[in-house]
Each structure stands twice: as C-alpha cells, then as structure tokens.
Design an enzyme around this catalytic site. Structure first.
Site, mmCIF file in Angstrom:
data_model
loop_
_atom_site.group_PDB
_atom_site.id
_atom_site.type_symbol
_atom_site.label_atom_id
_atom_site.label_comp_id
_atom_site.label_asym_id
_atom_site.label_seq_id
_atom_site.Cartn_x
_atom_site.Cartn_y
_atom_site.Cartn_z
ATOM 1 N N LYS A 41 1.222 5.986 5.613
ATOM 2 C CA LYS A 41 2.108 6.136 6.738
ATOM 3 C C LYS A 41 3.780 6.534 6.558
ATOM 4 C CE LYS A 41 -0.393 2.856 9.291
ATOM 5 N NZ LYS A 41 -0.320 1.471 9.863
ATOM 6 N N GLU A 97 5.739 12.694 -0.193
ATOM 7 C CA GLU A 97 5.576 11.028 -0.352
ATOM 8 C C GLU A 97 6.919 10.361 0.110
ATOM 9 O OE1 GLU A 97 3.755 8.317 -0.251
ATOM 10 O OE2 GLU A 97 2.433 8.526 -1.916
ATOM 11 N N ASP A 98 6.823 9.265 0.571
ATOM 12 C CA ASP A 98 8.077 8.173 0.667
ATOM 13 C C ASP A 98 8.620 8.005 -0.605
ATOM 14 O OD1 ASP A 98 5.963 6.526 0.259
ATOM 15 O OD2 ASP A 98 6.446 5.371 1.881
ATOM 16 N N ASP A 101 6.310 5.331 -7.443
ATOM 17 C CA ASP A 101 6.671 4.217 -8.132
ATOM 18 C C ASP A 101 5.825 4.131 -9.455
ATOM 19 O OD1 ASP A 101 5.781 1.302 -8.429
ATOM 20 O OD2 ASP A 101 7.315 0.946 -6.892
ATOM 21 N N PHE A 150 13.202 -3.718 -3.787
ATOM 22 C CA PHE A 150 12.200 -3.763 -2.644
ATOM 23 C C PHE A 150 12.993 -2.918 -1.563
ATOM 24 C CE2 PHE A 150 9.721 -4.975 0.729
ATOM 25 C CZ PHE A 150 8.483 -4.608 0.478
ATOM 26 N N ARG A 163 10.344 0.193 9.267
ATOM 27 C CA ARG A 163 10.227 1.605 8.910
ATOM 28 C C ARG A 163 11.030 2.524 9.608
ATOM 29 N NH1 ARG A 163 5.180 2.740 6.627
ATOM 30 N NH2 ARG A 163 3.563 1.238 6.831
#
Length: 174
Positions: A41, A97-98, A101, A150, A163
């Site tokens: 998402k 992609e957001d 990682d 984070f 979000r």
C-alpha cells in the site's frame, strides 16, 4: 506508551525531490511510454505524485505482496496478494516502492517481474536504507537515503496510521 512523530523530511523537500525524479525519468525515457508498477500500500502516495510529474506517456498498475517471516524480518519469499492487471511483455517498466530496506522481498519480486518479459525493468524508491541491505538490489531512482530509523508518512505507516502525513517523519516512543 505515548508516541510522537518528528519531521525528518519536510513536505517541501519531498515535493521538490519527486519533481526532480519525474524530470529525470521523463528525460531517460524520452520518446517512450513508461509503465509504473506500484507496490501497495505504501508506494501508492509516491507513485501518484511521481506520475503527475512525468511528462511522457505513463500507464499504471498495482501489485500487493506479502513477505513471510517474523514481523521484524522478511524471509524474502513473496506471496502475491494482488497481481498485476496487465502483462509486462515488451514494456518499459519502473517498479515504484515507498522504501527499500533489507532488499529481500524486493529482490524476489523483481525476479518474478523480470520473468514476465519487460523490455526494461527499473526500480524507483522514495526512501532507501542502504545500511540495512542484506540482498543486492539496484535502485535506479532514489528519493532520499535515510538512516535506520522507523519512518512514517507519505504512504508509510505504523499500525495503519500516519500514511496520510505529507512529510516523512520518525516515530518516537516515550
């Protein structure tokens, strides 16, 4: 436990960088059409803003995947929850992609997509955490390299919250 979100990258900084990426993609693919594949998402916010800034023809598709493993560690084995609506054969594809990682899940996903015969396959991410990488993944377009914190906002969430923040923030607990 209370939480607070500290701004890491302002809305203005994010907007400016997305504009620059859109200009670069438009230049790199001049005279062609690109097919953007959003990993849901989190990637949806970034892809929508990026697509508005690309000046060549653009088509869009969406994919949702789940990675098996513990909640903090991806195994890299991908289960496709929602597959693409259109074939990739002979298309100029950019996966959106957001955040990149560890690279485990994305590496596997890129292998799956490459097997579908795109003319080209590139990766674009808003955020990159290279110090967390355990699998070699080439990122072709990067918004920002960030430290191992984070982050939320611009599609990234904490328990499905944050979000919708128009900036990138760091969740801090007290």
């Amino acid at each position: 436990m209370a939480e607070h979100v500290r701004v890491m990258l302002s809305e203005e900084a994010v907007d400016k960088r997305i504009q620059q990426i859109g200009e670069q993609i438009s230049k790199d693919y001049e005279g062609k059409q690109v097919h953007l594949v959003c990993v849901l998402k989190g990637g949806s916010f970034f892809m929508c803003e990026l697509a508005k800034r690309i000046t060549i023809p653009v088509s869009l598709d969406f994919m949702s995947v789940s990675s098996y493993g513990s909640s903090t560690k991806s195994s890299g084995v991908v289960k496709i929850i929602k597959d693409l609506d259109e074939p990739l054969k002979d298309k100029e594809v950019i996966v959106i992609e957001d955040i990149v990682d560890s690279g485990r899940t994305l590496s596997y996903l890129l292998e799956i997509l490459q097997s579908r015969g795109p003319k080209s396959l590139k990766l674009c991410t808003l955020l990159d955490k290279p110090e967390r990488r355990v699998t070699d993944v080439t990122v072709d377009y990067t918004g920002f390299e960030i430290p191992d914190e984070f982050v939320v906002g611009y599609g990234l969430d904490y328990n499905q919250r944050y979000r919708n923040l128009p900036y990138i923030g760091v969740v801090e607990f007290s």
